[in-house]
Design a protein around this motif. Structure first.
Motif, PDB file in Angstrom:
ATOM      1  N   VAL A  27      48.034  34.699  12.150  1.00 54.29           N
ATOM      2  CA  VAL A  27      48.635  33.364  12.136  1.00 54.29           C
ATOM      3  C   VAL A  27      48.174  32.639  10.882  1.00 54.29           C
ATOM      4  CG1 VAL A  27      48.825  31.145  13.314  1.00 54.29           C
ATOM      5  CG2 VAL A  27      48.752  33.258  14.642  1.00 54.29           C
ATOM      6  N   VAL A  28      49.144  32.175  10.106  1.00 49.41           N
ATOM      7  CA  VAL A  28      48.861  31.463   8.862  1.00 49.41           C
ATOM      8  C   VAL A  28      49.386  30.037   8.985  1.00 49.41           C
ATOM      9  CG1 VAL A  28      49.178  31.398   6.365  1.00 49.41           C
ATOM     10  CG2 VAL A  28      49.081  33.603   7.556  1.00 49.41           C
ATOM     11  N   PRO A  29      48.536  29.018   8.809  1.00 46.14           N
ATOM     12  CA  PRO A  29      49.025  27.641   8.840  1.00 46.14           C
ATOM     13  C   PRO A  29      49.722  27.274   7.529  1.00 46.14           C
ATOM     14  CG  PRO A  29      46.659  27.656   8.486  1.00 46.14           C
ATOM     15  CD  PRO A  29      47.066  29.092   8.683  1.00 46.14           C
ATOM     16  N   VAL A  75      52.399  20.624   9.862  1.00 47.13           N
ATOM     17  CA  VAL A  75      51.698  21.901   9.802  1.00 47.13           C
ATOM     18  C   VAL A  75      52.342  22.848  10.806  1.00 47.13           C
ATOM     19  CG1 VAL A  75      49.494  23.100  10.074  1.00 47.13           C
ATOM     20  CG2 VAL A  75      49.561  20.796   9.081  1.00 47.13           C
ATOM     21  N   VAL A  76      52.752  24.016  10.294  1.00 46.23           N
ATOM     22  CA  VAL A  76      53.412  25.021  11.128  1.00 46.23           C
ATOM     23  C   VAL A  76      52.554  26.281  11.146  1.00 46.23           C
ATOM     24  CG1 VAL A  76      55.528  26.318  11.531  1.00 46.23           C
ATOM     25  CG2 VAL A  76      55.626  24.087  10.403  1.00 46.23           C
ATOM     26  N   ASP A  77      52.175  26.715  12.340  1.00 42.11           N
ATOM     27  CA  ASP A  77      51.478  27.985  12.487  1.00 42.11           C
ATOM     28  C   ASP A  77      52.523  29.085  12.575  1.00 42.11           C
ATOM     29  OD1 ASP A  77      49.089  26.667  12.486  1.00 42.11           O
ATOM     30  OD2 ASP A  77      48.811  26.732  14.662  1.00 42.11           O
ATOM     31  N   VAL A  78      52.461  30.015  11.606  1.00 43.52           N
ATOM     32  CA  VAL A  78      53.443  31.096  11.531  1.00 43.52           C
ATOM     33  C   VAL A  78      52.728  32.428  11.716  1.00 43.52           C
ATOM     34  CG1 VAL A  78      55.158  32.247  10.096  1.00 43.52           C
ATOM     35  CG2 VAL A  78      54.944  29.761  10.037  1.00 43.52           C
ATOM     36  N   ALA A  79      53.268  33.248  12.620  1.00 51.99           N
ATOM     37  CA  ALA A  79      52.730  34.592  12.826  1.00 51.99           C
ATOM     38  C   ALA A  79      53.466  35.565  11.924  1.00 51.99           C
ATOM     39  CB  ALA A  79      52.900  35.001  14.289  1.00 51.99           C
ATOM     40  N   THR A  80      52.701  36.364  11.234  1.00 59.64           N
ATOM     41  CA  THR A  80      53.261  37.396  10.370  1.00 59.64           C
ATOM     42  C   THR A  80      52.399  38.636  10.505  1.00 59.64           C
ATOM     43  OG1 THR A  80      54.038  37.876   8.124  1.00 59.64           O
ATOM     44  CG2 THR A  80      51.950  36.689   8.348  1.00 59.64           C
ATOM     45  N   SER A  81      52.830  39.725   9.905  1.00 65.63           N
ATOM     46  CA  SER A  81      52.060  40.963  10.034  1.00 65.63           C
ATOM     47  C   SER A  81      50.694  40.817   9.381  1.00 65.63           C
ATOM     48  CB  SER A  81      52.836  42.130   9.403  1.00 65.63           C
ATOM     49  OG  SER A  81      52.913  41.962   8.007  1.00 65.63           O
TER      50      SER A  81
END
Length: 235
Positions: free
Chosen positions: A140-142, A203-209
């Motif tokens: 998870v990257v903010p 602020v958006v928490d985005v899940a990526t590989s």
């Protein structure tokens, strides 16, 4: 020949017998007996019985009520349910309607909403999940978005996005020409905050590989990342 006038008493003229005479018995009026129709009587009894049965069914339906869990606050997809989001209500529940019973309220608290929940609705078992939006092998990257970078469409958990790398004006990207499309990575919204007072930053928490996580974090640090919404079907 003399004519004798017949005297008629006033009482006799008005139908009242003269004194000394007793009036004869008065015959009662004839009342014709009504014929009873068996068909009409049977129909009346059937209607009365049907009405009584209908009332009995209605009373049973009203009296048989079930305590169920309701939604009292709006809950976004992926949001963890708390006791403040839920309530209880007594309703006449149709057997075809699947709802979480009030006794099972504690079992859904702490789970995530699988769909968007609206206030005033009954909570169904299929509307909650214990699965996390962050899957194994993901990070998870903010990402901080300025007001002009925030999409007009609300960002909700589970929404698919594209992370686009936009090089800075003074940045040279070796090995890539200006005609090549920008580098993009797939991501998924885990959570989005409200706009910060004063700055309007979201602020958006985005899940990526896990392999792409460090690169996305570097783009965020260099302010060269832009977020693009994917189509609802993910295409």
């Amino acid at each position: 020949m003399s004519k004798t006038k017949e005297r008629v008493s006033p009482a006799s003229a008005h139908g009242i017998p003269p004194q000394g005479q007793v009036a004869g018995p008065v015959a009662p009026p004839r009342v014709s007996a009504r014929r009873r129709r068996p068909g009409v009587i049977a129909l009346s009894l059937a209607l009365i019985a049907a009405g009584g049965a209908g009332v009995a069914v209605l009373v049973l339906q009203v009296g048989h009520r079930t305590q169920v869990v309701t939604v009292v606050r709006e809950v976004q997809v992926g949001q963890v349910l708390t006791e403040r989001d839920l309530g209880k209500a007594s309703v006449a529940l149709d057997p075809a309607v699947k709802a979480v019973r009030a006794d099972d309220l504690d079992s859904v608290v702490g789970k995530r909403a699988a769909v968007e929940l609206t206030p005033g609705s009954l909570l169904a078992p299929s509307q909650v999940t214990k699965d996390s939006l962050v899957r194994p092998g993901e990070q998870v990257v903010p990402i901080g978005l300025k007001p002009e970078q925030v999409p007009a469409t609300s960002l909700v958990p589970g929404q698919k996005v594209r992370l686009v790398h936009v090089p800075a004006q003074d940045e040279t990207d070796t090995g890539r020409s200006s005609a090549d499309p920008p580098q993009t990575l797939a991501g998924r919204v885990v959570k989005a905050s409200h706009a910060a007072p004063g700055t309007g930053v979201v602020v958006v928490d985005v899940a990526t590989s896990a392999d792409d996580g460090p690169m996305v974090a570097a783009w965020v640090s260099a302010d060269t990342l832009r977020l693009v919404l994917d189509a609802p079907d993910g295409s």
